[in-house]
Write a protein that holds these residues in place. Structure first.
Motif, PDB file in Angstrom:
ATOM      1  N   MET A   1       0.837  -1.194   0.000  1.00  0.00           N
ATOM      2  CA  MET A   1       0.000   0.000   0.000  1.00  0.00           C
ATOM      3  C   MET A   1       0.873   1.246   0.000  1.00  0.00           C
ATOM      4  N   ARG A   2       0.416   2.266  -0.728  1.00  0.00           N
ATOM      5  CA  ARG A   2       1.169   3.518  -0.829  1.00  0.00           C
ATOM      6  C   ARG A   2       0.395   4.649  -0.156  1.00  0.00           C
ATOM      7  N   ALA A   3       1.111   5.435   0.644  1.00  0.00           N
ATOM      8  CA  ALA A   3       0.494   6.572   1.329  1.00  0.00           C
ATOM      9  C   ALA A   3       1.128   7.864   0.833  1.00  0.00           C
ATOM     10  N   TYR A   4       0.290   8.766   0.340  1.00  0.00           N
ATOM     11  CA  TYR A   4       0.758  10.071  -0.124  1.00  0.00           C
ATOM     12  C   TYR A   4       0.718  11.030   1.057  1.00  0.00           C
ATOM     13  N   LEU A   5       1.876  11.552   1.453  1.00  0.00           N
ATOM     14  CA  LEU A   5       2.003  12.359   2.657  1.00  0.00           C
ATOM     15  C   LEU A   5       1.879  13.842   2.332  1.00  0.00           C
ATOM     16  N   GLU A   6       0.968  14.506   3.007  1.00  0.00           N
ATOM     17  CA  GLU A   6       0.812  15.951   2.850  1.00  0.00           C
ATOM     18  C   GLU A   6       1.143  16.604   4.188  1.00  0.00           C
ATOM     19  N   LEU A   7       2.239  17.367   4.209  1.00  0.00           N
ATOM     20  CA  LEU A   7       2.707  17.998   5.434  1.00  0.00           C
ATOM     21  C   LEU A   7       2.566  19.513   5.339  1.00  0.00           C
ATOM     22  N   SER A   8       2.472  20.142   6.474  1.00  0.00           N
ATOM     23  CA  SER A   8       2.358  21.603   6.529  1.00  0.00           C
ATOM     24  C   SER A   8       3.732  22.251   6.608  1.00  0.00           C
ATOM     25  N   HIS A   9       3.753  23.557   6.497  1.00  0.00           N
ATOM     26  CA  HIS A   9       4.942  24.382   6.728  1.00  0.00           C
ATOM     27  C   HIS A   9       6.023  24.176   5.665  1.00  0.00           C
ATOM     28  N   GLY A  10       5.654  23.720   4.476  1.00  0.00           N
ATOM     29  CA  GLY A  10       6.617  23.624   3.382  1.00  0.00           C
ATOM     30  C   GLY A  10       7.731  22.633   3.615  1.00  0.00           C
ATOM     31  N   LEU A  11       7.496  21.591   4.394  1.00  0.00           N
ATOM     32  CA  LEU A  11       8.539  20.604   4.671  1.00  0.00           C
ATOM     33  C   LEU A  11       8.872  19.807   3.410  1.00  0.00           C
ATOM     34  N   HIS A  12      10.158  19.718   3.109  1.00  0.00           N
ATOM     35  CA  HIS A  12      10.644  19.060   1.901  1.00  0.00           C
ATOM     36  C   HIS A  12      11.540  17.895   2.316  1.00  0.00           C
ATOM     37  N   PRO A  13      11.257  16.672   1.844  1.00  0.00           N
ATOM     38  CA  PRO A  13      12.012  15.511   2.345  1.00  0.00           C
ATOM     39  C   PRO A  13      13.502  15.567   2.045  1.00  0.00           C
ATOM     40  N   ALA A  14      13.886  16.010   0.838  1.00  0.00           N
ATOM     41  CA  ALA A  14      15.310  16.057   0.494  1.00  0.00           C
ATOM     42  C   ALA A  14      16.046  17.086   1.357  1.00  0.00           C
ATOM     43  N   GLU A  15      15.436  18.250   1.541  1.00  0.00           N
ATOM     44  CA  GLU A  15      16.059  19.285   2.364  1.00  0.00           C
ATOM     45  C   GLU A  15      16.163  18.826   3.820  1.00  0.00           C
ATOM     46  N   TRP A  16      15.119  18.146   4.291  1.00  0.00           N
ATOM     47  CA  TRP A  16      15.144  17.627   5.659  1.00  0.00           C
ATOM     48  C   TRP A  16      16.273  16.613   5.818  1.00  0.00           C
ATOM     49  N   SER A  17      16.428  15.721   4.845  1.00  0.00           N
ATOM     50  CA  SER A  17      17.475  14.697   4.925  1.00  0.00           C
ATOM     51  C   SER A  17      18.866  15.320   4.970  1.00  0.00           C
ATOM     52  N   ILE A  18      19.056  16.385   4.212  1.00  0.00           N
ATOM     53  CA  ILE A  18      20.347  17.084   4.245  1.00  0.00           C
ATOM     54  C   ILE A  18      20.602  17.672   5.627  1.00  0.00           C
ATOM     55  N   ARG A  19      19.579  18.276   6.196  1.00  0.00           N
ATOM     56  CA  ARG A  19      19.720  18.844   7.543  1.00  0.00           C
ATOM     57  C   ARG A  19      19.947  17.740   8.572  1.00  0.00           C
ATOM     58  N   HIS A  20      19.309  16.589   8.372  1.00  0.00           N
ATOM     59  CA  HIS A  20      19.527  15.462   9.287  1.00  0.00           C
ATOM     60  C   HIS A  20      20.978  15.004   9.225  1.00  0.00           C
ATOM     61  N   ALA A  21      21.533  14.937   8.015  1.00  0.00           N
ATOM     62  CA  ALA A  21      22.934  14.517   7.870  1.00  0.00           C
ATOM     63  C   ALA A  21      23.889  15.486   8.549  1.00  0.00           C
ATOM     64  N   PRO A  48       6.595  20.293  -1.837  1.00  0.00           N
ATOM     65  CA  PRO A  48       5.890  21.576  -1.815  1.00  0.00           C
ATOM     66  C   PRO A  48       6.261  22.446  -3.011  1.00  0.00           C
ATOM     67  N   ALA A  49       5.254  23.139  -3.533  1.00  0.00           N
ATOM     68  CA  ALA A  49       5.493  24.074  -4.639  1.00  0.00           C
ATOM     69  C   ALA A  49       6.331  25.244  -4.133  1.00  0.00           C
ATOM     70  N   ARG A  50       7.263  25.677  -4.977  1.00  0.00           N
ATOM     71  CA  ARG A  50       8.146  26.779  -4.601  1.00  0.00           C
ATOM     72  C   ARG A  50       8.050  27.893  -5.633  1.00  0.00           C
ATOM     73  N   GLY A  51       8.521  29.059  -5.236  1.00  0.00           N
ATOM     74  CA  GLY A  51       8.500  30.214  -6.115  1.00  0.00           C
ATOM     75  C   GLY A  51       7.843  31.391  -5.432  1.00  0.00           C
ATOM     76  N   ARG A  52       8.240  32.582  -5.828  1.00  0.00           N
ATOM     77  CA  ARG A  52       7.767  33.782  -5.152  1.00  0.00           C
ATOM     78  C   ARG A  52       6.248  33.935  -5.243  1.00  0.00           C
ATOM     79  N   VAL A  53       5.691  33.678  -6.421  1.00  0.00           N
ATOM     80  CA  VAL A  53       4.256  33.853  -6.605  1.00  0.00           C
ATOM     81  C   VAL A  53       3.478  32.832  -5.782  1.00  0.00           C
ATOM     82  N   VAL A  54       3.883  31.573  -5.868  1.00  0.00           N
ATOM     83  CA  VAL A  54       3.190  30.522  -5.122  1.00  0.00           C
ATOM     84  C   VAL A  54       3.256  30.786  -3.621  1.00  0.00           C
ATOM     85  N   GLU A  55       4.418  31.170  -3.135  1.00  0.00           N
ATOM     86  CA  GLU A  55       4.568  31.425  -1.705  1.00  0.00           C
ATOM     87  C   GLU A  55       3.728  32.622  -1.264  1.00  0.00           C
ATOM     88  N   ARG A  56       3.632  33.628  -2.124  1.00  0.00           N
ATOM     89  CA  ARG A  56       2.803  34.798  -1.792  1.00  0.00           C
ATOM     90  C   ARG A  56       1.325  34.406  -1.723  1.00  0.00           C
TER      91      ARG A  56
END
Length: 332
Positions: A1-21, A48-56
């Motif tokens: 079974m596959r679960a699609y994860l939707e998180l708040s606060h713009g959390l990005h898995p790759a960026e999180w993994s880098i910070r974890h390392a 999460p979608a990125r960009g100045r317009v999307v974030e605004r």
């Protein structure tokens, strides 16, 4: 079974993994959700979608429409089920999704939300396939006040590899942390000031006297703060969402005795006189006496710290949390 994860606060898995390392944050993915793969569920995290317009647009939508994560809410998703960590992503998902079950955590709704936030939540949560909370005290309120049909208590988990027990490095140091609106750092400051020889440091962005505040710390630096401490103490105003829970479990995993208020939900995690001390919420003198007891009895404090670490390993790790969430997904 596959679960699609939707998180708040713009959390990005790759960026999180880098910070974890780099040792800045616990777990390879936020909340250890990558561990669900060990329990029969393949997690797929929304990027999460990125960009100045999307974030605004996202900021404006959150401000006007109850604080929810609307900007990413209607993007195409994959997976067999939608899993949201909290209501800020879960409410939009439940309102949007018609074909796949939505499972969402709830963190704040049972304690003082504004009218707009409540309006959307009361329409969305009854549509969710399952709703869970880390505080058991929230479950009857979710069912009674918010129309939730299937609410379940899923205990919070902490990364026990990131937070490890270490000998304390300073005598008399009391530590706390937290930024939510139910923190009562003023009461904590007044209480610790009454304890002879005690010093206090609080990792927070809330307005407190500068001599107590430690600002801008990442999780790795807060972990180091626990290791310096003799005691970790928390003060809150009355609430049922277990304000202070993350700090409590991080401190316990770090082998520190904790002092907590007797708020519903939070006391599910701490055994009074065994893994910590519990005092009546808002009672400044009782809080001071608890801190003084632990600072004055090294043997008791050290035994409580060892018992606290064992409790987290046996019941409140992110591996166990992932297993419980995976079971929740498989049985929905």
């Amino acid at each position: 079974m596959r679960a699609y994860l939707e998180l708040s606060h713009g959390l990005h898995p790759a960026e999180w993994s880098i910070r974890h390392a780099r040792g800045e944050v616990p777990d390879h993915w936020p909340y250890g959700l990558d561990r669900m793969v060990n329990h029969g569920v393949q997690p797929i995290m929304r990027i999460p979608a990125r960009g100045r317009v999307v974030e605004r647009i996202g900021r404006a939508a959150r401000h006007r429409l109850g604080g929810y994560e609307w900007a990413d809410a209607f993007r195409r998703n994959t997976g067999d089920v939608i899993l949201c960590w909290d209501e800020y992503s879960g409410v939009p998902a439940a309102l949007r999704e018609r074909r796949k079950p939505v499972i969402t955590g709830v963190v704040w709704l049972t304690d003082e939300v504004d009218r707009t936030t409540a309006w959307f939540a009361k329409r969305a949560l009854p549509r969710a396939a399952r709703v869970w909370a880390s505080s058991s005290a929230m479950i009857p309120r979710l069912e009674r006040d918010w129309g939730v049909r299937k609410a379940q208590h899923i205990p919070l988990g902490i990364d026990v590899d990131f937070f490890q027990a270490r000998p304390r490095t300073e005598e008399g140091l009391v530590v706390s942390a937290g930024n939510d609106r139910h923190r009562d750092h003023g009461t904590l400051i007044r209480a610790v000031t009454k304890v002879p020889g005690a010093r206090l440091e609080i990792a927070t962005r809330l307005p407190i006297p500068q001599r107590f505040a430690r600002i801008g710390l990442n999780e790795g630096q807060i972990r180091d703060l626990y290791h310096r401490a003799s005691v970790v103490a928390i003060a809150t105003t009355p609430n049922v969402h277990a304000s202070g829970l993350t700090v409590t479990l991080e401190a316990m995993a770090s082998g520190r005795p904790v002092v907590i208020p007797d708020t519903p939900g939070l006391t599910d995690y701490v055994e009074n006189e065994r893994t910590g001390l519990v005092y009546p919420v808002g009672d400044e003198d009782a809080l001071a006496k608890c801190v003084q007891r632990l600072l004055g009895d090294d043997a008791m404090a050290e035994e409580m710290g060892r018992a606290a670490r064992r409790k987290v390993e046996q019941h409140f790790s992110t591996e166990l949390q992932a297993a419980r969430l995976a079971e929740l997904i498989r049985t929905t």
